[in-house]
Design an enzyme around this catalytic site. Sequence first.
Site, short mmCIF file in Angstrom:
data_model
loop_
_atom_site.label_atom_id
_atom_site.label_comp_id
_atom_site.label_asym_id
_atom_site.label_seq_id
_atom_site.Cartn_x
_atom_site.Cartn_y
_atom_site.Cartn_z
N SER A 77 0.81 -1.22 -0.18
CA SER A 77 -0.16 -0.44 0.01
C SER A 77 1.03 1.37 -0.16
CB SER A 77 -1.06 0.18 1.52
OG SER A 77 -0.11 0.58 2.17
N GLY A 78 -0.16 2.49 0.05
CA GLY A 78 0.98 3.59 -0.33
C GLY A 78 0.95 4.68 1.18
N SER A 79 0.43 3.64 2.38
CA SER A 79 0.56 4.51 3.82
C SER A 79 1.79 4.79 4.10
CB SER A 79 -0.52 3.22 4.70
OG SER A 79 0.57 2.43 4.67
N MET A 80 2.72 4.74 3.77
CA MET A 80 3.65 4.70 4.11
C MET A 80 4.80 6.00 3.42
SD MET A 80 4.70 4.57 7.54
CE MET A 80 6.81 4.65 6.99
N ASN A 180 2.18 9.24 5.03
CA ASN A 180 1.44 8.98 3.71
C ASN A 180 -0.16 9.90 4.97
OD1 ASN A 180 -0.39 10.37 1.58
ND2 ASN A 180 0.28 8.16 0.81
#
Length: 245
Positions: A77-80, A180
Amino acid sequence: MSDIKNSIAAAFLGLGLFWTNALPSLADSPEPLPTKSECINLFVSTLTGLLSTRELETLPLSLSRCPEVLETRYMASGSMEPTLPINVHILVDKTAYTSQPPQRRDIILFQPTPTLREQNFTDPFLHRLIGLPGETVAVKDGLVYINGQPLLEEYIEEAPEYQYGPVVVPDNHYLVLGDNRNNSYDSHYWGFVNQDLIIGKAIATIYPTEHQKLLDDANSLDEETKASVFRLMENLSSLHEKLSE
């Protein structure tokens, strides 16, 4: 280029399955844990084909415990972002907290909390540790506050656009947020992480080659381990170049 990355990603997957399935079957011995450097060197030898499966099965029993020391994880995912881009492979130190507690700003790998399990999450999460036990945490006006003091965060994608807290972090728990901030499913949605759920600390991004780096200052790593991590990165870069020919 995507075919090359897929090939190396498949190699990671195959090696990961071997580590989690074959090596633990040998791990009932009283042998002490191997060092991170020993396990990284084993990882390199396996990934680059220097050791066959049969040779791996005859290794010293202590090395059969490497799955208890290190593992690799894939960031789905793009959470970080921007710290951990999507599709990056991460090296996790599972012994990081055997002699010291987690520290603020560590990037930790942890099992889903009870709330997350109720939502059918089964895979571990990677987030940055922000709030320590007993601290009061709030998010307001684009900043995180710890006990009323703003936290300097040079690693985030953008300032948070939400308001949260103040909340007090319970004993033996931690508050985690994604870098993010405005696109991360983290503690400000579902609560705190019990220390018992923490698997380890992310210490490096190792593939793709353009994202290779030690995470933060990596001061918790001794020089031998750092050298081994860089050797792993170099071997992955060489493997990438070889597959590009």
